[in-house]
Enzyme design. Structure first.
Site, PDB file in Angstrom:
ATOM      1  N   GLY A  15      44.634  25.226  55.335  1.00 47.13           N
ATOM      2  CA  GLY A  15      44.407  24.416  56.520  1.00 47.13           C
ATOM      3  C   GLY A  15      45.476  23.359  56.754  1.00 47.13           C
ATOM      4  O   GLY A  15      45.186  22.278  57.274  1.00 47.13           O
ATOM      5  N   SER A  16      46.734  23.656  56.400  1.00 44.33           N
ATOM      6  CA  SER A  16      47.757  22.624  56.630  1.00 44.33           C
ATOM      7  C   SER A  16      47.963  22.376  58.129  1.00 44.33           C
ATOM      8  O   SER A  16      48.231  21.245  58.539  1.00 44.33           O
ATOM      9  CB  SER A  16      49.075  22.979  55.931  1.00 44.33           C
ATOM     10  N   ASN A  17      47.812  23.412  58.948  1.00 46.12           N
ATOM     11  CA  ASN A  17      47.911  23.177  60.401  1.00 46.12           C
ATOM     12  C   ASN A  17      46.725  22.360  60.902  1.00 46.12           C
ATOM     13  O   ASN A  17      46.886  21.500  61.769  1.00 46.12           O
ATOM     14  CB  ASN A  17      47.983  24.514  61.152  1.00 46.12           C
ATOM     15  N   ARG A 102      41.345  36.120  60.950  1.00 42.36           N
ATOM     16  CA  ARG A 102      40.492  37.172  61.517  1.00 42.36           C
ATOM     17  C   ARG A 102      40.799  37.310  62.990  1.00 42.36           C
ATOM     18  O   ARG A 102      41.070  36.302  63.668  1.00 42.36           O
ATOM     19  CB  ARG A 102      39.009  36.786  61.439  1.00 42.36           C
ATOM     20  N   LEU A 103      40.687  38.561  63.468  1.00 42.17           N
ATOM     21  CA  LEU A 103      40.779  38.756  64.916  1.00 42.17           C
ATOM     22  C   LEU A 103      39.407  38.491  65.501  1.00 42.17           C
ATOM     23  O   LEU A 103      38.406  38.955  64.962  1.00 42.17           O
ATOM     24  CB  LEU A 103      41.128  40.213  65.207  1.00 42.17           C
ATOM     25  N   HIS A 125      51.012  31.223  65.453  1.00 40.91           N
ATOM     26  CA  HIS A 125      51.463  32.448  64.795  1.00 40.91           C
ATOM     27  C   HIS A 125      52.845  32.228  64.180  1.00 40.91           C
ATOM     28  O   HIS A 125      53.736  31.679  64.829  1.00 40.91           O
ATOM     29  CB  HIS A 125      51.507  33.599  65.808  1.00 40.91           C
TER      30      HIS A 125
END
Ligand code: GRF
Length: 225
Positions: A15-17, A102-103, A125
């Site tokens: 979860g760095s973003n 996940r999509l 992305h």
């Protein structure tokens, strides 16, 4: 009191973003609040980080649901129903996928973001889309021998990493780079790019327009002087 926007974040791991987004809120770089952080993995280290900051969190154990289900399509349906149920417990304007591996099925995308011209799911992305969609953007960039790599923030549509591009950043790939060094360069840029794009959303500095052949494009509007 003026309405402040709210956004939720989905993660799968570190979860760095997500952390970059939360810090941008704390520094008032994003004029909105974090409504929740959710994960498809109860063990995500990022969930604990968010909890410690007083953010509402939830997880949906996709793996466990998959073990208990008779067929993959049943497992996916159950996992997504739980995910949607947890998301819908919150008020939010935007959902940010931040390393959520996940999509989302078209049904879930449409439930959250029903209007193509007012999309409200973003994703980050790790490649310069439309090159190298899929699970391993940095690895694919590296193996292809690219001399420039990058990262992209886009709105989510029904495809895999195909939605309208909001922002991109690039880095050079030098002869002595390795897969790890390009990942480090890219992640650093991701942490700048994602907050900047979420800021665009909450300051309403973009329009989604239909371009050539019906492809939707994001037009970024100039900031007020
Ligand atoms: C990032 O490279 C993101 O672009 C990709 O998965 C990675 C997640 O990293 N989708 P983190 O969990 O945000 O640290």
């Amino acid at each position: 009191m003026r309405y402040r926007g709210r956004f939720g974040i989905l993660i799968s791991g570190t979860g760095s973003n997500m952390q970059a987004l939360v810090r941008a809120v704390e520094r008032s770089q994003i004029p909105a609040d974090v409504a929740f952080v959710g994960s498809d993995n109860p063990q995500s280290p990022g969930l604990e980080w968010a909890r410690q900051r007083g953010i509402d969190t939830f997880s949906v154990n996709y793996r466990k649901i998959s073990r208990l289900a008779c067929r993959p399509c049943v497992a996916l349906r159950r996992s997504e129903a739980q995910l949607l149920g947890s998301i819908q417990q919150h008020d939010y304007d935007l959902l940010c996928l931040a390393g959520f591996m996940r999509l989302l099925s078209p049904k879930v995308v449409d439930a959250i973001s029903p209007k193509a011209l007012s999309p409200r799911i973003m994703n980050i992305h790790p490649s310069l889309l439309p090159a190298f969609p899929g699970m391993d953007g940095y690895g694919d960039t590296w193996r292809y021998g690219c001399k420039v790599g990058g990262c992209t923030v886009h709105f989510v549509d029904h495809g895999e990493d195909t939605g309208p591009i909001i922002g991109q950043k690039t880095y050079l790939i030098e002869p002595d780079d390795t897969i790890d060094s390009i990942k480090a360069k890219g992640l650093k840029l991701e942490h700048e790019l994602y907050p900047a794009c979420v800021r665009l959303f909450f300051t309403k500095r973009f329009q989604v327009i239909a371009g050539d052949r019906g492809r939707l494009r994001v037009k970024v509007l100039p900031s007020n002087p």
